[in-house]
Scaffold this motif. Structure first.
Motif, PDB file in Angstrom:
ATOM      1  N   UNK A  38      -5.682   9.069   5.608  1.00  0.00           N
ATOM      2  CA  UNK A  38      -6.854   9.949   5.663  1.00  0.00           C
ATOM      3  C   UNK A  38      -7.535   9.978   4.300  1.00  0.00           C
ATOM      4  N   UNK A  39      -7.630  11.145   3.713  1.00  0.00           N
ATOM      5  CA  UNK A  39      -8.334  11.275   2.443  1.00  0.00           C
ATOM      6  C   UNK A  39      -7.508  10.725   1.291  1.00  0.00           C
ATOM      7  N   UNK A  40      -8.146  10.175   0.266  1.00  0.00           N
ATOM      8  CA  UNK A  40      -7.404   9.738  -0.918  1.00  0.00           C
ATOM      9  C   UNK A  40      -6.857  10.936  -1.658  1.00  0.00           C
ATOM     10  N   UNK A  41      -5.752  10.748  -2.425  1.00  0.00           N
ATOM     11  CA  UNK A  41      -5.187  11.867  -3.176  1.00  0.00           C
ATOM     12  C   UNK A  41      -6.156  12.376  -4.231  1.00  0.00           C
ATOM     13  N   UNK A  42      -6.034  13.650  -4.559  1.00  0.00           N
ATOM     14  CA  UNK A  42      -6.892  14.219  -5.584  1.00  0.00           C
ATOM     15  C   UNK A  42      -6.537  13.649  -6.953  1.00  0.00           C
ATOM     16  N   UNK A  43      -7.552  13.498  -7.767  1.00  0.00           N
ATOM     17  CA  UNK A  43      -7.324  13.035  -9.134  1.00  0.00           C
ATOM     18  C   UNK A  43      -7.927  14.054 -10.092  1.00  0.00           C
ATOM     19  N   UNK A  44      -7.434  14.028 -11.319  1.00  0.00           N
ATOM     20  CA  UNK A  44      -7.947  14.945 -12.312  1.00  0.00           C
ATOM     21  C   UNK A  44      -7.271  16.295 -12.277  1.00  0.00           C
ATOM     22  N   UNK A  45      -7.399  17.020 -13.374  1.00  0.00           N
ATOM     23  CA  UNK A  45      -6.762  18.319 -13.486  1.00  0.00           C
ATOM     24  C   UNK A  45      -7.620  19.390 -12.820  1.00  0.00           C
ATOM     25  N   UNK A  46      -6.936  20.389 -12.308  1.00  0.00           N
ATOM     26  CA  UNK A  46      -7.625  21.549 -11.745  1.00  0.00           C
ATOM     27  C   UNK A  46      -7.075  22.797 -12.411  1.00  0.00           C
ATOM     28  N   UNK A  47      -7.850  23.870 -12.365  1.00  0.00           N
ATOM     29  CA  UNK A  47      -7.405  25.150 -12.912  1.00  0.00           C
ATOM     30  C   UNK A  47      -7.779  26.244 -11.929  1.00  0.00           C
ATOM     31  N   UNK A  48      -7.259  27.417 -12.177  1.00  0.00           N
ATOM     32  CA  UNK A  48      -7.519  28.540 -11.285  1.00  0.00           C
ATOM     33  C   UNK A  48      -9.001  28.871 -11.225  1.00  0.00           C
ATOM     34  N   UNK A  49      -9.749  28.471 -12.245  1.00  0.00           N
ATOM     35  CA  UNK A  49     -11.198  28.710 -12.265  1.00  0.00           C
ATOM     36  C   UNK A  49     -11.875  27.971 -11.114  1.00  0.00           C
ATOM     37  N   UNK A  50     -11.292  26.842 -10.687  1.00  0.00           N
ATOM     38  CA  UNK A  50     -11.883  26.064  -9.595  1.00  0.00           C
ATOM     39  C   UNK A  50     -11.894  26.825  -8.273  1.00  0.00           C
ATOM     40  N   UNK A  51     -11.099  27.890  -8.169  1.00  0.00           N
ATOM     41  CA  UNK A  51     -11.136  28.718  -6.968  1.00  0.00           C
ATOM     42  C   UNK A  51     -12.459  29.448  -6.825  1.00  0.00           C
TER      43      UNK A  51
ATOM     44  N   UNK B 154       0.820  -1.196   0.000  1.00  0.00           N
ATOM     45  CA  UNK B 154       0.000   0.000   0.000  1.00  0.00           C
ATOM     46  C   UNK B 154       0.860   1.253   0.000  1.00  0.00           C
ATOM     47  N   UNK B 155       0.472   2.214  -0.829  1.00  0.00           N
ATOM     48  CA  UNK B 155       1.162   3.502  -0.849  1.00  0.00           C
ATOM     49  C   UNK B 155       0.364   4.524  -0.051  1.00  0.00           C
ATOM     50  N   UNK B 156       1.049   5.241   0.824  1.00  0.00           N
ATOM     51  CA  UNK B 156       0.397   6.264   1.622  1.00  0.00           C
ATOM     52  C   UNK B 156       0.653   7.638   1.025  1.00  0.00           C
ATOM     53  N   UNK B 157      -0.312   8.507   1.201  1.00  0.00           N
ATOM     54  CA  UNK B 157      -0.161   9.880   0.722  1.00  0.00           C
ATOM     55  C   UNK B 157       0.995  10.580   1.435  1.00  0.00           C
TER      56      UNK B 157
ATOM     57  N   UNK C 172       2.138  10.712   5.470  1.00  0.00           N
ATOM     58  CA  UNK C 172       3.498  10.380   5.923  1.00  0.00           C
ATOM     59  C   UNK C 172       4.132  11.561   6.653  1.00  0.00           C
ATOM     60  N   UNK C 173       3.885  12.770   6.156  1.00  0.00           N
ATOM     61  CA  UNK C 173       4.445  13.969   6.780  1.00  0.00           C
ATOM     62  C   UNK C 173       3.863  14.192   8.171  1.00  0.00           C
ATOM     63  N   UNK C 174       2.575  13.900   8.332  1.00  0.00           N
ATOM     64  CA  UNK C 174       1.898  14.190   9.592  1.00  0.00           C
ATOM     65  C   UNK C 174       2.396  13.355  10.768  1.00  0.00           C
ATOM     66  N   UNK C 175       3.064  12.226  10.505  1.00  0.00           N
ATOM     67  CA  UNK C 175       3.547  11.415  11.632  1.00  0.00           C
ATOM     68  C   UNK C 175       5.002  11.730  12.001  1.00  0.00           C
ATOM     69  N   UNK C 176       5.614  12.700  11.294  1.00  0.00           N
ATOM     70  CA  UNK C 176       7.022  12.989  11.524  1.00  0.00           C
ATOM     71  C   UNK C 176       7.223  13.996  12.652  1.00  0.00           C
ATOM     72  N   UNK C 177       8.264  13.796  13.466  1.00  0.00           N
ATOM     73  CA  UNK C 177       8.633  14.831  14.440  1.00  0.00           C
ATOM     74  C   UNK C 177       9.366  15.960  13.726  1.00  0.00           C
ATOM     75  N   UNK C 178       9.408  17.121  14.354  1.00  0.00           N
ATOM     76  CA  UNK C 178      10.178  18.237  13.810  1.00  0.00           C
ATOM     77  C   UNK C 178      11.656  17.974  14.083  1.00  0.00           C
TER      78      UNK C 178
END
Length: 446
Positions: A242-255, A2-5, A9-15
């Motif tokens: 947590x959430x699955x990675x986003x798929x598909x293209x996005x553009x500035x119009x989506x804002x 399994x691949x994790x987002x 992975x970043x959220x479990x790291x210490x500073x």
């Protein structure tokens, strides 16, 4: 397997020390930008006298930088979403340095305006992209603290600018101070050597192998080293998916679609009001104190002592965004800033100017710090730099209008105090906006 987002992975790291080093590169870069921003404001009486500028022309000269920052904010975010955070930051650090050299050697007022605008473009690109980069380089639990700390380097840079003007203006002139501002452009070398590309951005662009390699060989490797140095073993905490990675293209119009639309409106209008209040008043502070009979040096010292309020402002912001949440911390900071801003304008004794100025700046910088934490959490990773850039553009547009509008208010009323009232009204409007339109994003996972 399994691949994790990347975010999970970043959220479990210490500073780690490496995390601190990466953040420090961005912090120092922002401090240098703040020196650039503050330098001209504090030198404005001297520049006006040297070039024979009227108050209106001086106001537009101050605002020219913000016009450039508006342009830089508009294209810098989409550029960073397209080519990456790291190269965008590095290139425009160099652009800002070149612009400062141009300011130092300008043969005419027209050329001075041109290089002031180019400087603004360099600064305008860096700010929203750096905020996105820091937000994407930290676990969610630490994001508020470090993004607020990033903004702390604004008052530090402004204080350094005031100190440089106070100590060196009479010795090396305004040209020499612009030469000094060019030196930090070499900081791009530190960014190049120390900072990896944003793994969240790489993942959002489908460059999965690069993102995973950097997570494994850089971030997680340094995190394990940090745990071992503290005697906590070499096992990282398990990844919580947590959430699955986003798929598909996005553009500035989506804002401007669906549930994102009110968040985009909030970010743009909040920045418009807050930065018009902040930079508009800051541009004229030294001049306003001079109009009350103080010398340029004494007036600059008043501003310098007030800026120190940004330090407790940071600690209150870092505590507030995690304790009461992003939304309410922003609202409280706006009200605090507005109230003490009005009192600042009506302070006539030196001791009151220093005390109330300190409290006003504490609130003013708390506004910036709290919203800087809040802003990148209003956008998805694929649109974060674009959203930050568009919001910053709203702020820059407010900054452009701030100096000339406050000059108009000051001349129309014949009262320096009226500019402080106008600045307060703007942050009160920002407080209302965040209450009406703002969701709570504390502990949001990207």
């Amino acid at each position: 397997m399994e691949r994790y987002r990347v975010a999970d992975r970043m959220n479990r790291l210490p500073v780690s020390k490496f995390t601190i080093g990466v953040c420090a590169c961005m912090f120092i870069g922002w401090m240098c930008e703040a020196i650039d921003l503050g330098m001209t404001s504090y030198m404005l009486p001297t520049l006006s006298k040297y070039w024979g500028m009227t108050p209106d022309v001086a106001g537009w000269y101050a605002s020219t930088c913000f016009i450039g920052m508006l342009i830089g904010s508009l294209f810098g975010g989409p550029l960073a979403d397209k080519v990456g955070r790291k190269p965008t930051i590095m290139v425009f650090m160099v652009v800002a340095a070149v612009a400062n050299i141009g300011l130092a050697i300008s043969p005419s007022l027209e050329i001075l305006f041109v290089f002031r605008a180019i400087l603004g473009i360099g600064l305008g690109v860096q700010f929203p992209v750096a905020v996105a980069y820091i937000s994407e380089s930290l676990p969610a639990s630490q994001r508020g603290r470090y993004v607020a700390l990033y903004q702390l380097f604004l008052p530090i840079g402004m204080a350094i600018a005031a100190l440089l003007v106070t100590c060196l203006l009479n010795h090396i002139g305004w040209q020499g101070l612009y030469w000094i501002c060019a030196i930090p452009g070499l900081w791009f070398i530190a960014v190049w050597k120390v900072c990896p590309e944003s793994t969240m951005w790489l993942e959002s662009k489908g460059r999965i192998k690069e993102a995973d390699d950097i997570m494994t060989n850089v971030w997680e490797k340094h995190a394990i080293t940090s745990l071992e140095a503290k005697g906590k073993g070499s096992e990282l905490a398990p990844v919580v998916s947590t959430n699955p990675p986003q798929t598909g293209k996005v553009s500035i119009i989506d804002l401007f679609k669906g549930k994102q639309l009110p968040l985009t409106i909030l970010a743009i209008l909040f920045m418009f009001c807050a930065q018009q209040s902040d930079y508009g008043l800051t541009t004229w502070l030294t001049t306003l104190f001079v109009s009350k009979g103080y010398t340029v040096t004494t007036s600059t010292l008043f501003v310098l002592m007030g800026i120190l309020g940004g330090i407790p402002g940071y600690f209150l912001s870092a505590w507030g965004v995690n304790k009461v949440g992003r939304k309410w911390a922003c609202m409280i900071a706006c009200v605090f800033s507005g109230v003490f801003g009005i009192l600042y304008g009506f302070s006539n004794s030196e001791i009151m100017i220093v005390i109330v100025g300190f409290l006003y700046n504490m609130g003013k910088y708390a506004v910036a710090m709290c919203f800087l934490v809040y802003m990148p959490e209003l956008f998805s990773t694929a649109l974060r730099a674009s959203g930050n850039g568009l919001s910053s553009a709203g702020g820059r547009f407010g900054s452009i209008l701030g100096a000339p509008i406050m000059a108009f208010v000051m001349t129309a009323t014949g009262s320096p105090e009226s500019t402080f009232i106008y600045a307060a009204v703007l942050v009160f409007i920002a407080a209302i906006l965040v209450v009406i339109l703002g969701p709570e994003t504390r502990n949001k996972v990207f």
